[in-house]
Scaffold this active site. Structure first.
Site, PDB file in Angstrom:
ATOM      1  N   ARG A 124       0.809  -1.234   0.000  1.00 58.47           N
ATOM      2  CA  ARG A 124       0.000   0.000   0.000  1.00 58.47           C
ATOM      3  C   ARG A 124       0.838   1.276   0.000  1.00 58.47           C
ATOM      4  NH1 ARG A 124      -3.003  -3.056   3.851  1.00 58.47           N
ATOM      5  NH2 ARG A 124      -4.654  -4.168   2.776  1.00 58.47           N
ATOM      6  N   LYS A 146       2.624  11.385 -11.410  1.00 57.20           N
ATOM      7  CA  LYS A 146       1.747  10.526 -12.210  1.00 57.20           C
ATOM      8  C   LYS A 146       2.492   9.234 -12.497  1.00 57.20           C
ATOM      9  CE  LYS A 146      -1.336  13.626 -14.706  1.00 57.20           C
ATOM     10  NZ  LYS A 146      -1.715  14.141 -16.044  1.00 57.20           N
ATOM     11  N   GLU A 188       8.322  17.760 -25.135  1.00 64.37           N
ATOM     12  CA  GLU A 188       7.736  18.147 -23.839  1.00 64.37           C
ATOM     13  C   GLU A 188       8.343  19.465 -23.338  1.00 64.37           C
ATOM     14  OE1 GLU A 188       5.132  16.600 -22.866  1.00 64.37           O
ATOM     15  OE2 GLU A 188       5.306  14.413 -22.834  1.00 64.37           O
ATOM     16  N   LYS A 230       6.707  22.920 -14.401  1.00 61.54           N
ATOM     17  CA  LYS A 230       5.910  21.764 -13.974  1.00 61.54           C
ATOM     18  C   LYS A 230       5.643  21.814 -12.475  1.00 61.54           C
ATOM     19  CE  LYS A 230       4.629  17.127 -14.471  1.00 61.54           C
ATOM     20  NZ  LYS A 230       4.690  15.890 -15.206  1.00 61.54           N
ATOM     21  N   GLU A 240      -4.973  17.165 -10.946  1.00 60.67           N
ATOM     22  CA  GLU A 240      -5.524  17.517 -12.252  1.00 60.67           C
ATOM     23  C   GLU A 240      -7.028  17.767 -12.230  1.00 60.67           C
ATOM     24  OE1 GLU A 240      -3.588  15.619 -15.651  1.00 60.67           O
ATOM     25  OE2 GLU A 240      -5.512  15.669 -16.682  1.00 60.67           O
ATOM     26  N   ARG A 244      -3.641  21.553 -14.291  1.00 62.63           N
ATOM     27  CA  ARG A 244      -2.674  20.511 -14.668  1.00 62.63           C
ATOM     28  C   ARG A 244      -3.003  19.864 -16.021  1.00 62.63           C
ATOM     29  NH1 ARG A 244       0.403  15.920 -11.031  1.00 62.63           N
ATOM     30  NH2 ARG A 244       1.589  15.105 -12.782  1.00 62.63           N
ATOM     31  N   ASN A 248      -1.218  18.458 -20.849  1.00 59.32           N
ATOM     32  CA  ASN A 248      -1.536  17.423 -21.835  1.00 59.32           C
ATOM     33  C   ASN A 248      -1.744  17.977 -23.234  1.00 59.32           C
ATOM     34  OD1 ASN A 248      -1.489  14.974 -20.335  1.00 59.32           O
ATOM     35  ND2 ASN A 248      -3.257  15.748 -19.222  1.00 59.32           N
ATOM     36  N   HIS A 251      -1.546  15.677 -26.212  1.00 57.46           N
ATOM     37  CA  HIS A 251      -1.491  14.298 -25.717  1.00 57.46           C
ATOM     38  C   HIS A 251      -2.723  13.466 -26.079  1.00 57.46           C
ATOM     39  CE1 HIS A 251       1.966  15.799 -23.581  1.00 57.46           C
ATOM     40  NE2 HIS A 251       2.146  14.685 -22.906  1.00 57.46           N
ATOM     41  N   HIS A 255      -1.640  10.257 -27.612  1.00 61.86           N
ATOM     42  CA  HIS A 255      -1.912   8.934 -27.026  1.00 61.86           C
ATOM     43  C   HIS A 255      -2.665   8.049 -28.021  1.00 61.86           C
ATOM     44  CE1 HIS A 255      -1.514  10.451 -22.577  1.00 61.86           C
ATOM     45  NE2 HIS A 255      -0.357  10.216 -23.144  1.00 61.86           N
ATOM     46  N   HIS A 268       6.858   8.475 -27.445  1.00 59.09           N
ATOM     47  CA  HIS A 268       5.850   9.342 -26.829  1.00 59.09           C
ATOM     48  C   HIS A 268       6.020  10.803 -27.294  1.00 59.09           C
ATOM     49  CE1 HIS A 268       3.101  10.927 -23.836  1.00 59.09           C
ATOM     50  NE2 HIS A 268       4.042  11.746 -23.404  1.00 59.09           N
TER      51      HIS A 268
END
Ligand code: NAD
Ligand code: GLY
Length: 364
Positions: A124, A146, A188, A230, A240, A244, A248, A251, A255, A268
């Protein structure tokens, strides 16, 4: 060339952490020791990075009496899966790692995202440190917490927000990075200029060649400024719920490219570059930016050696893949679009027909 180590802070209250950026931070165990709760760490890395940097990183820690257990994974975006994640859990259990054992991710964004997810899940949650070794991971993925693995139907679909306790970005590791990977990282970097830092965009236009030849002081500036951007965004909106999402830009389309082609076919950063041009095209079609701005954006990506045309998957396939995007709300797709160079917004203003037109205009 050596650079002075610069330090930034990601301000998240009691979960705040430093980012050290420099040319020798990999071999400075004193930066790591204060964050260890035990004299034992697990270093998750891959078959490409291990022969380059694992010994250097481990030996500093071992000299300080820290036992280091390496976990060497196969290399590639196609291995960012449950199966590979389980290899980490197998190693953690076999070595009887405890809740206080620290997991250190040494590698690019794939290792950072998977290592972070493993750390979030194991017992955990175990302490986690990021040691990013690609430009992309130094400017983006190692900061902000993330973590994820891919699903065949969607990129980064299974994961958790889980912050590292420390980020060590050693610029000297970028010396061995293949050119294609360096360029992918630039996508990026350029993103920060486009979404919120117009002066940085101008700096990038003036200094791109220095980054391409890996001038250390230019890289130090770009990594620091990217991480500063960032860190500010993450501190304001860790989970987010607002700002935030701007990180993206490109993206949603990117993606779709990565998933549609099969993970690992396009990098990427390459997919983000082509996706950013679709987002710019759509912003222009909405009357938000002019054609000159689109041309200016296209030019910096072309100079970076990045693709500005997306693969022709067919607009319908793009829309299907994009329907899994994490920004979909009540079934409605929201996109990051540009109001100007240096100002992005999240918007559901574009109609499906406008999206199709922009995709078709920007596919090969
Ligand atoms: P990557 O991790 O696949 O690394 C690229 C390649 O470079 C790999 O083959 C790797 O083994 C190799 N490599 C790493 N360091 C090296 C070095 N110093 N010298 C030589 N080779 C080296 O790719 P990446 O571009 O670093 O990361 C992309 C991943 O990051 C994607 O999965 C993407 O989804 C994720 N990502 C996550 C976030 C986030 O916020 N968590 C943000 C952006 C991207
Ligand atoms: N790379 C996008 C984010 O961290 O939010």
């Amino acid at each position: 060339m050596k650079t002075v180590t610069q330090t930034l802070n990601v301000a998240l209250g009691e979960r705040s952490y430093p980012i050290h950026i420099g040319t020798d931070v990999l071999s400075r165990p004193e930066l790591v020791l204060p964050f260890l709760a035990q004299k034992r760490v697990v270093v998750v890395t891959n078959t490409t990075v291990a022969p380059l940097y694992l010994d250097e990183f481990r030996s500093g820690l071992e000299k300080c009496g820290i036992e280091t257990l390496p976990v060497v994974l196969p290399d590639g975006e196609q291995y960012k899966t449950w199966e590979t994640l389980n290899l980490i859990f197998d190693a953690l259990l076999a070595a009887r790692c405890e809740r206080n054992t620290t997991l250190i991710a040494l590698g690019g964004g794939v290792i950072g995202d998977m290592g972070g997810f493993a750390a979030a899940c194991y017992q955990r949650g175990m302490p986690f440190i990021q040691v990013p070794t690609t430009l992309l991971s130094q400017v983006d993925s190692s900061v902000g917490g993330k973590t994820a693995i891919n699903h065949p139907m969607g990129k980064n679909m299974v994961g958790a927000f889980y912050q590292p306790r420390l980020v060590l970005a050693d610029l000297s590791t970028l010396d061995t990075l293949p050119d294609r990977e360096l360029k992918a990282g630039l996508a990026e970097v350029i993103k920060y200029g486009l979404i919120r830092d117009p002066d940085f965009f101008v700096w990038l236009e003036a200094n791109l060649e220095k980054l391409l030849v890996r001038d250390k002081s230019a890289l130090a500036y770009a990594v620091h400024r990217s991480c500063a951007n960032k860190a500010e965004v993450v501190a304001a909106d860790e989970r987010e719920s607002g700002e935030r999402a701007l990180l993206n830009l490109g993206h949603t389309f990117g993606h779709a490219i990565e998933t549609g082609l099969g993970y690992g076919e396009w990098l990427h950063g390459e997919a983000v570059a082509a996706g950013t041009l679709i987002a710019a095209e759509l912003s222009c079609r909405l009357g938000w930016i002019d054609a000159d701005s689109v041309a200016r954006i296209e030019k910096i990506f072309v100079r970076s050696g990045l693709p500005v045309k997306a693969p022709d998957l067919g607009a319908a396939r793009y829309l299907e893949l994009m329907s899994h995007d994490k920004k979909v709300q009540d079934g409605k797709l929201r996109l990051v679009l540009l109001r100007e160079i240096g100002k992005a917004v999240v918007s559901d203003a574009a109609t499906t027909a406008q999206m199709v037109d922009a995709i078709e205009a920007r596919c090969t």
